[in-house]
Design a protein around this motif. Structure first.
Motif, PDB file in Angstrom:
ATOM      1  N   THR A 162       0.701  -0.932   0.004  1.00  0.00           N
ATOM      2  CA  THR A 162      -0.127   0.016  -0.375  1.00  0.00           C
ATOM      3  C   THR A 162       0.935   1.926   0.003  1.00  0.00           C
ATOM      4  O   THR A 162       0.406   2.268  -0.578  1.00  0.00           O
ATOM      5  CB  THR A 162      -0.772   0.225   1.216  1.00  0.00           C
ATOM      6  OG1 THR A 162      -1.583  -0.925   1.066  1.00  0.00           O
ATOM      7  CG2 THR A 162      -2.305   1.635   1.177  1.00  0.00           C
ATOM      8  N   LEU A 163       1.954   1.069   0.672  1.00  0.00           N
ATOM      9  CA  LEU A 163       2.269   2.761   1.572  1.00  0.00           C
ATOM     10  C   LEU A 163       3.427   2.691  -0.521  1.00  0.00           C
ATOM     11  O   LEU A 163       3.268   4.182  -0.978  1.00  0.00           O
ATOM     12  CB  LEU A 163       3.123   1.939   2.406  1.00  0.00           C
ATOM     13  CG  LEU A 163       4.856   2.586   2.202  1.00  0.00           C
ATOM     14  CD1 LEU A 163       5.199   3.649   2.507  1.00  0.00           C
ATOM     15  CD2 LEU A 163       6.450   2.545   2.619  1.00  0.00           C
ATOM     16  N   SER A 221       2.638   1.807  -3.533  1.00  0.00           N
ATOM     17  CA  SER A 221       1.568   2.324  -4.342  1.00  0.00           C
ATOM     18  C   SER A 221       1.130   3.952  -4.420  1.00  0.00           C
ATOM     19  O   SER A 221       0.783   4.731  -5.324  1.00  0.00           O
ATOM     20  CB  SER A 221       0.493   1.206  -4.591  1.00  0.00           C
ATOM     21  OG  SER A 221      -0.905   1.577  -3.534  1.00  0.00           O
ATOM     22  N   GLU A 222       0.602   4.205  -3.065  1.00  0.00           N
ATOM     23  CA  GLU A 222       0.584   5.468  -2.797  1.00  0.00           C
ATOM     24  C   GLU A 222       1.834   6.346  -3.116  1.00  0.00           C
ATOM     25  O   GLU A 222       1.522   7.428  -3.581  1.00  0.00           O
ATOM     26  CB  GLU A 222       0.361   5.549  -1.194  1.00  0.00           C
ATOM     27  CG  GLU A 222      -0.751   5.642  -0.530  1.00  0.00           C
ATOM     28  CD  GLU A 222      -0.864   5.482   0.810  1.00  0.00           C
ATOM     29  OE1 GLU A 222      -1.590   5.116   1.287  1.00  0.00           O
ATOM     30  OE2 GLU A 222       0.099   6.081   1.644  1.00  0.00           O
ATOM     31  N   SER A 245       1.951   6.918  -6.963  1.00  0.00           N
ATOM     32  CA  SER A 245       0.603   8.219  -7.147  1.00  0.00           C
ATOM     33  C   SER A 245       0.398   9.213  -7.056  1.00  0.00           C
ATOM     34  O   SER A 245      -0.629   9.756  -8.008  1.00  0.00           O
ATOM     35  CB  SER A 245      -0.521   7.132  -6.538  1.00  0.00           C
ATOM     36  OG  SER A 245      -0.914   7.461  -5.373  1.00  0.00           O
ATOM     37  N   ALA A 246       1.184   9.545  -6.982  1.00  0.00           N
ATOM     38  CA  ALA A 246       1.665  11.333  -6.563  1.00  0.00           C
ATOM     39  C   ALA A 246       1.850  11.965  -7.826  1.00  0.00           C
ATOM     40  O   ALA A 246       2.468  10.872  -8.750  1.00  0.00           O
ATOM     41  CB  ALA A 246       2.479  11.662  -6.114  1.00  0.00           C
ATOM     42  N   SER A 260       6.584   9.824   2.512  1.00  0.00           N
ATOM     43  CA  SER A 260       5.305   9.237   2.991  1.00  0.00           C
ATOM     44  C   SER A 260       4.415   9.244   4.049  1.00  0.00           C
ATOM     45  O   SER A 260       5.447   9.683   4.882  1.00  0.00           O
ATOM     46  CB  SER A 260       5.198   7.524   3.005  1.00  0.00           C
ATOM     47  OG  SER A 260       3.919   6.523   3.374  1.00  0.00           O
ATOM     48  N   SER A 261       3.316  10.046   3.837  1.00  0.00           N
ATOM     49  CA  SER A 261       2.929  10.237   4.959  1.00  0.00           C
ATOM     50  C   SER A 261       2.509   9.276   6.153  1.00  0.00           C
ATOM     51  O   SER A 261       2.569   9.350   7.631  1.00  0.00           O
ATOM     52  CB  SER A 261       1.754  10.948   4.453  1.00  0.00           C
ATOM     53  OG  SER A 261       0.887  10.018   4.045  1.00  0.00           O
ATOM     54  N   CYS A 262       2.473   7.637   6.154  1.00  0.00           N
ATOM     55  CA  CYS A 262       1.575   6.826   6.809  1.00  0.00           C
ATOM     56  C   CYS A 262       2.473   5.573   6.841  1.00  0.00           C
ATOM     57  O   CYS A 262       2.198   4.270   7.018  1.00  0.00           O
ATOM     58  CB  CYS A 262      -0.023   6.950   6.074  1.00  0.00           C
ATOM     59  SG  CYS A 262       0.708   5.737   4.568  1.00  0.00           S
TER      60      CYS A 262
END
Ligand code: HEM
Length: 147
Positions: free
Chosen positions: A14-15, A17-18, A21-22, A124-126
């Protein structure tokens, strides 16, 4: 021969792919450049390994292309975390590609793990460092063990 737990894998996928996606393209190059800058701060000698890809100009097309190859290589591996047999074969292939090059040592993979660990939270924010370190750590350890 599992790589890391199902939960860890999901988090890392998930991290991962996020991050991409930016909006802006060129993100792969920027992330890899930051990782290499961190690596070269930790281990200035390691810079010599990348002369062929014009590391002296990290904004050259040659080094950009190298950055893309490395990030795409990692992308492939992260996508295979759920498929242990194919993952194993891919890691063996990566190990072989690195083994063929003089001067790459197991310790470089530890340094690279630390470099990624330092850069990922910035993009990454998370970011979950434990899941990342367990997954990336086992990937790096596996490649290093085959060198
Ligand atoms: C080349 C991936 C770690 C040094 C490459 C290539 C890929 C890749 C896909 C291109 C292979 C080819 O086209 O023949 C990765 C991944 C890594 C990793 C996914 C971590 C999980 C490292 C480390 C070092 C390193 C730790 C040493 C500090 C090199 C060098 C090349 C290379 C010297 C060849 C550059 C050239 O073309 O002259 N890597 N790599 N890699 N990698 Fe790695």
């Amino acid at each position: 021969d599992d790589c890391c737990t199902t939960e860890d894998r999901k988090e890392v996928q998930t991290l991962w792919s996020e991050i991409w996606s930016a909006q802006f393209t060129g993100r792969r190059v920027q992330v890899a450049q930051a990782v290499f800058e961190d690596l070269f701060r930790r281990d200035p000698e390691s810079k010599n390994l990348f002369k062929r890809v014009n590391v002296d100009d990290m904004n050259s097309p040659e080094f950009h292309a190298h950055c893309i190859r490395v990030v795409n290589g990692l992308d492939t591996v992260i996508g295979l975390l759920d498929d242990p047999d194919t993952l194993k074969s891919q890691l063996e292939h990566l190990a072989q590609q690195h083994k063929e090059r003089d001067g790459i040592h197991k310790t470089h993979f530890d340094e690279m793990s630390h470099a990624f660990g330092a850069v990922m939270p910035q993009v990454s924010s998370c970011f979950n460092p434990d899941a990342w370190n367990r997954c990336f750590g086992s990937i790096a350890t596996k490649i290093a063990s085959l060198l």
